[in-house]
Design a protein around this motif. Structure first.
Motif, PDB file in Angstrom:
ATOM      1  N   GLY A 167      17.123  51.656  61.709  1.00  0.00           N
ATOM      2  CA  GLY A 167      16.105  51.896  62.722  1.00  0.00           C
ATOM      3  C   GLY A 167      14.954  52.734  62.226  1.00  0.00           C
ATOM      4  N   GLY A 168      15.245  53.663  61.319  1.00  0.00           N
ATOM      5  CA  GLY A 168      14.175  54.466  60.753  1.00  0.00           C
ATOM      6  C   GLY A 168      13.334  53.712  59.748  1.00  0.00           C
ATOM      7  N   ALA A 169      13.972  52.812  58.997  1.00  0.00           N
ATOM      8  CA  ALA A 169      13.268  52.111  57.925  1.00  0.00           C
ATOM      9  C   ALA A 169      12.465  50.920  58.420  1.00  0.00           C
ATOM     10  CB  ALA A 169      14.279  51.635  56.879  1.00  0.00           C
ATOM     11  N   ALA A 170      12.981  50.208  59.397  1.00  0.00           N
ATOM     12  CA  ALA A 170      12.352  48.952  59.811  1.00  0.00           C
ATOM     13  C   ALA A 170      10.878  49.108  60.200  1.00  0.00           C
ATOM     14  CB  ALA A 170      13.153  48.330  60.953  1.00  0.00           C
ATOM     15  N   PRO A 171      10.515  50.093  61.037  1.00  0.00           N
ATOM     16  CA  PRO A 171       9.090  50.215  61.383  1.00  0.00           C
ATOM     17  C   PRO A 171       8.203  50.502  60.180  1.00  0.00           C
ATOM     18  CG  PRO A 171      10.446  51.478  62.919  1.00  0.00           C
ATOM     19  CD  PRO A 171      11.329  51.079  61.774  1.00  0.00           C
ATOM     20  N   LEU A 172       8.757  51.147  59.175  1.00  0.00           N
ATOM     21  CA  LEU A 172       7.972  51.463  57.985  1.00  0.00           C
ATOM     22  C   LEU A 172       7.820  50.247  57.081  1.00  0.00           C
ATOM     23  CD1 LEU A 172       9.812  54.830  57.309  1.00  0.00           C
ATOM     24  CD2 LEU A 172       7.481  54.606  58.188  1.00  0.00           C
ATOM     25  N   LEU A 173       8.898  49.491  56.948  1.00  0.00           N
ATOM     26  CA  LEU A 173       8.882  48.349  56.036  1.00  0.00           C
ATOM     27  C   LEU A 173       7.997  47.219  56.544  1.00  0.00           C
ATOM     28  CD1 LEU A 173      12.658  48.205  55.058  1.00  0.00           C
ATOM     29  CD2 LEU A 173      10.747  48.768  53.544  1.00  0.00           C
ATOM     30  N   ILE A 174       7.957  47.023  57.848  1.00  0.00           N
ATOM     31  CA  ILE A 174       7.238  45.863  58.385  1.00  0.00           C
ATOM     32  C   ILE A 174       5.988  46.259  59.160  1.00  0.00           C
ATOM     33  CG2 ILE A 174       9.373  44.523  58.489  1.00  0.00           C
ATOM     34  CD1 ILE A 174       9.312  44.853  61.533  1.00  0.00           C
ATOM     35  N   ALA A 175       5.520  47.487  58.993  1.00  0.00           N
ATOM     36  CA  ALA A 175       4.371  47.957  59.777  1.00  0.00           C
ATOM     37  C   ALA A 175       3.159  47.052  59.597  1.00  0.00           C
ATOM     38  CB  ALA A 175       4.027  49.396  59.392  1.00  0.00           C
ATOM     39  N   GLY A 176       2.811  46.749  58.335  1.00  0.00           N
ATOM     40  CA  GLY A 176       1.649  45.919  58.097  1.00  0.00           C
ATOM     41  C   GLY A 176       1.808  44.519  58.654  1.00  0.00           C
ATOM     42  N   LEU A 177       2.966  43.908  58.420  1.00  0.00           N
ATOM     43  CA  LEU A 177       3.227  42.558  58.929  1.00  0.00           C
ATOM     44  C   LEU A 177       3.221  42.528  60.445  1.00  0.00           C
ATOM     45  CD1 LEU A 177       6.105  41.449  56.502  1.00  0.00           C
ATOM     46  CD2 LEU A 177       3.710  40.719  56.473  1.00  0.00           C
ATOM     47  N   LEU A 178       3.861  43.517  61.058  1.00  0.00           N
ATOM     48  CA  LEU A 178       3.940  43.551  62.517  1.00  0.00           C
ATOM     49  C   LEU A 178       2.562  43.765  63.134  1.00  0.00           C
ATOM     50  CD1 LEU A 178       5.893  43.411  64.895  1.00  0.00           C
ATOM     51  CD2 LEU A 178       6.229  45.874  64.691  1.00  0.00           C
ATOM     52  N   LEU A 179       1.766  44.611  62.509  1.00  0.00           N
ATOM     53  CA  LEU A 179       0.411  44.851  63.005  1.00  0.00           C
ATOM     54  C   LEU A 179      -0.408  43.567  62.984  1.00  0.00           C
ATOM     55  CD1 LEU A 179      -1.448  47.223  63.952  1.00  0.00           C
ATOM     56  CD2 LEU A 179      -2.231  47.386  61.595  1.00  0.00           C
ATOM     57  N   ALA A 180      -0.294  42.806  61.913  1.00  0.00           N
ATOM     58  CA  ALA A 180      -1.039  41.550  61.805  1.00  0.00           C
ATOM     59  C   ALA A 180      -0.510  40.503  62.769  1.00  0.00           C
ATOM     60  CB  ALA A 180      -0.973  41.036  60.367  1.00  0.00           C
ATOM     61  N   ALA A 181       0.819  40.391  62.867  1.00  0.00           N
ATOM     62  CA  ALA A 181       1.415  39.367  63.722  1.00  0.00           C
ATOM     63  C   ALA A 181       1.184  39.651  65.198  1.00  0.00           C
ATOM     64  CB  ALA A 181       2.912  39.271  63.445  1.00  0.00           C
ATOM     65  N   ALA A 182       1.235  40.927  65.572  1.00  0.00           N
ATOM     66  CA  ALA A 182       1.091  41.283  66.983  1.00  0.00           C
ATOM     67  C   ALA A 182      -0.361  41.291  67.428  1.00  0.00           C
ATOM     68  CB  ALA A 182       1.718  42.653  67.238  1.00  0.00           C
ATOM     69  N   GLY A 183      -1.296  41.398  66.482  1.00  0.00           N
ATOM     70  CA  GLY A 183      -2.706  41.372  66.828  1.00  0.00           C
ATOM     71  C   GLY A 183      -3.273  42.710  67.255  1.00  0.00           C
ATOM     72  N   GLY A 184      -2.566  43.791  66.985  1.00  0.00           N
ATOM     73  CA  GLY A 184      -3.067  45.114  67.343  1.00  0.00           C
ATOM     74  C   GLY A 184      -1.950  46.130  67.342  1.00  0.00           C
ATOM     75  N   TRP A 185      -2.326  47.414  67.330  1.00  0.00           N
ATOM     76  CA  TRP A 185      -1.308  48.450  67.244  1.00  0.00           C
ATOM     77  C   TRP A 185      -0.515  48.601  68.542  1.00  0.00           C
ATOM     78  CZ3 TRP A 185      -1.408  52.628  70.497  1.00  0.00           C
ATOM     79  CH2 TRP A 185      -2.637  52.921  71.124  1.00  0.00           C
ATOM     80  N   GLN A 186      -1.135  48.247  69.700  1.00  0.00           N
ATOM     81  CA  GLN A 186      -0.400  48.404  70.965  1.00  0.00           C
ATOM     82  C   GLN A 186       0.836  47.509  71.049  1.00  0.00           C
ATOM     83  OE1 GLN A 186      -3.748  47.967  70.807  1.00  0.00           O
ATOM     84  NE2 GLN A 186      -4.828  49.231  72.334  1.00  0.00           N
ATOM     85  N   PRO A 187       0.697  46.181  70.888  1.00  0.00           N
ATOM     86  CA  PRO A 187       1.918  45.357  70.940  1.00  0.00           C
ATOM     87  C   PRO A 187       2.861  45.630  69.771  1.00  0.00           C
ATOM     88  CG  PRO A 187       0.002  44.013  70.355  1.00  0.00           C
ATOM     89  CD  PRO A 187      -0.519  45.345  70.797  1.00  0.00           C
ATOM     90  N   ALA A 188       2.313  46.056  68.642  1.00  0.00           N
ATOM     91  CA  ALA A 188       3.174  46.379  67.497  1.00  0.00           C
ATOM     92  C   ALA A 188       4.085  47.560  67.831  1.00  0.00           C
ATOM     93  CB  ALA A 188       2.325  46.690  66.268  1.00  0.00           C
TER      94      ALA A 188
END
Length: 426
Positions: A146-167
């Motif tokens: 749980g601690g690592a996942a947001p760090l590992l996929i931050a860039g991908l999630l930001l791009a896929a979600a279309g913004g920091w709010q949904p990410a």
């Protein structure tokens, strides 16, 4: 037809894993997108510093309330309420458009997580009395994931979600799922995790070699005070050393989660690369969770391993200080190996106590003390960086903190039990 048996070990393990996975993303998902949050909400640098310090402070403050809350609601229901609170706040906080509200909802979400931080070790002791290493490993591994996942996929999630709010809101849905699964465990537990004073029903053997607490034993746990119940936990040298070991490790962890991405970005690395490097630090805790749980229970050379963690921390911070972009993954790996002090500290909570009530007291003591230290760490680092405009002094301070961390860890490694020390002081 009503199931009159208690939960299987598999259900207990899955519920603990799901809960553990959701006890960190609310904190670690902020650091990689701190610049975007600051710009989007118009936060000042001081407010950003408060946001990075918030996990430690809220884990400390809310952790103090966890044990009293469990006496009223029961351990299981208290954790369930905490998971539900975290889910609601994590889903809401990105969308209300206010920095103050974002910080407030973050504080409430972290409060819910703090309840799980303190009480899950007592749940482990409830289901397995003598050899808690497996469930302790499940718990610490879940925290690492749980601690690592947001760090590992931050860039991908930001791009896929279309913004920091949904990410950011994505991590709230994980808490929804964990709360639902925890509800299943409560329904199957038949009184083992219910409000103190209620007579539990007969439960299924969760482990072949280790029967669960009997009904009579559970009533004693719920209704009869431990002989050392009125002895201050400060009377236990092992508990005190464990609190400072946990606190210094947590200080390093939350500085890394809150500021390490920015340190790497300021050195010239991209957001995705920087957050992935911090994710490497956290992801090493996944295999490390089980490895350190086994070592804590079985290795006669635990002090050797703890000393090695301190040395890895020193080497990693030196690398960041002098050659941050030369071989950045090497420094991340070294800091990740040093961060195995976290699953070590978690395993020591259950390993250095025998009675579930003492386990809850130890957990309720070391976590607020430790997280209070962890709260000041990121705040101080942010202030010093703001004053100096450099990461040199902050990194030197973090390097220096590795030495006392190892020394306190070596003291806990001696193998003494908090139960015995409190009984001797009674």
């Amino acid at each position: 037809m009503t199931n009159k048996r208690g939960p299987s070990l598999a259900l207990v393990a899955v519920a603990i894993l799901a809960a553990a996975i959701t006890l960190r993303p609310g904190a670690t998902s902020v650091g990689p997108v701190l610049a975007e949050i600051t710009q989007g909400l118009g936060l000042s640098s001081a407010s950003a510093g408060v946001l990075t310090a918030l996990p430690g402070f809220m884990f400390a403050a809310a952790g103090l309330m966890a044990v009293p809350l469990s006496r009223k609601l029961g351990i299981g229901w208290s954790i369930g309420v905490g998971l539900a609170l975290a889910a609601v706040c994590l889903l809401m906080r990105p969308y209300l458009g206010s920095g103050v509200v974002f910080i407030l909802l973050s504080a409430l979400a972290l409060s819910g997580m703090a309840i799980g931080n303190v009480l899950v070790p007592a749940v482990i002791r409830t289901f397995v009395r003598d050899r808690p290493a497996f469930l302790a490993g499940v718990y610490s591994t879940g925290l690492a994931v749980g601690g690592a996942a947001p760090l590992l996929i931050a860039g991908l999630l930001l791009a896929a979600a279309g913004g920091w709010q949904p990410a950011l809101a994505f991590w709230g849905w994980l808490s929804v799922g964990a709360a639902a699964l925890w509800g299943v465990l409560l329904a199957r537990s038949r009184g083992m995790l219910s409000k103190p004073g209620r007579r539990p029903r007969t439960v299924q053997r969760p482990v072949a070699e280790e029967p669960p607490l009997t009904s009579a034993e559970l009533e004693v746990v719920a209704q009869v005070e431990h002989p050392s119940a009125h002895v201050s936990i400060w009377k236990s040298p092992t508990a005190v050393a464990l609190a400072f070991f946990f606190g210094l490790q947590s200080t390093n962890a939350y500085v890394q989660f809150g500021w390490m991405s920015q340190i790497y970005r300021d050195a010239g690395l991209s957001l995705g690369y920087a957050s992935a490097l911090v994710g490497v630090i956290a992801v090493l805790g996944v295999p490390g969770g089980f490895a350190m749980s086994w070592l804590v229970s079985n290795s006669p050379r635990l002090s050797f391993w703890i000393t090695g963690m301190g040395m890895c921390m020193v080497a990693g911070y030196n690398g960041l200080l002098f050659l941050p972009t030369t071989v950045p993954y090497v420094w991340a790996i070294l800091l990740g190996l040093g961060s195995l002090a976290f699953p070590t500290a978690l395993a020591l909570i259950t390993e250095r106590s025998r009675d579930p009530r003492v386990t809850a007291r130890v957990s309720g003591f070391i976590q607020p003390v430790g997280y209070l230290m962890a709260g000041f760490g990121p705040l101080l680092i942010g202030l010093i960086h703001g004053w100096t405009g450099s990461w040199t002094i902050p990194l030197v301070l973090m390097l220096a903190s590795s030495v006392p961390m190892a020394l306190f860890g070596r003291k806990v490694a001696r193998g003494r039990h908090v139960d015995d020390e409190l009984a001797a002081a009674a």
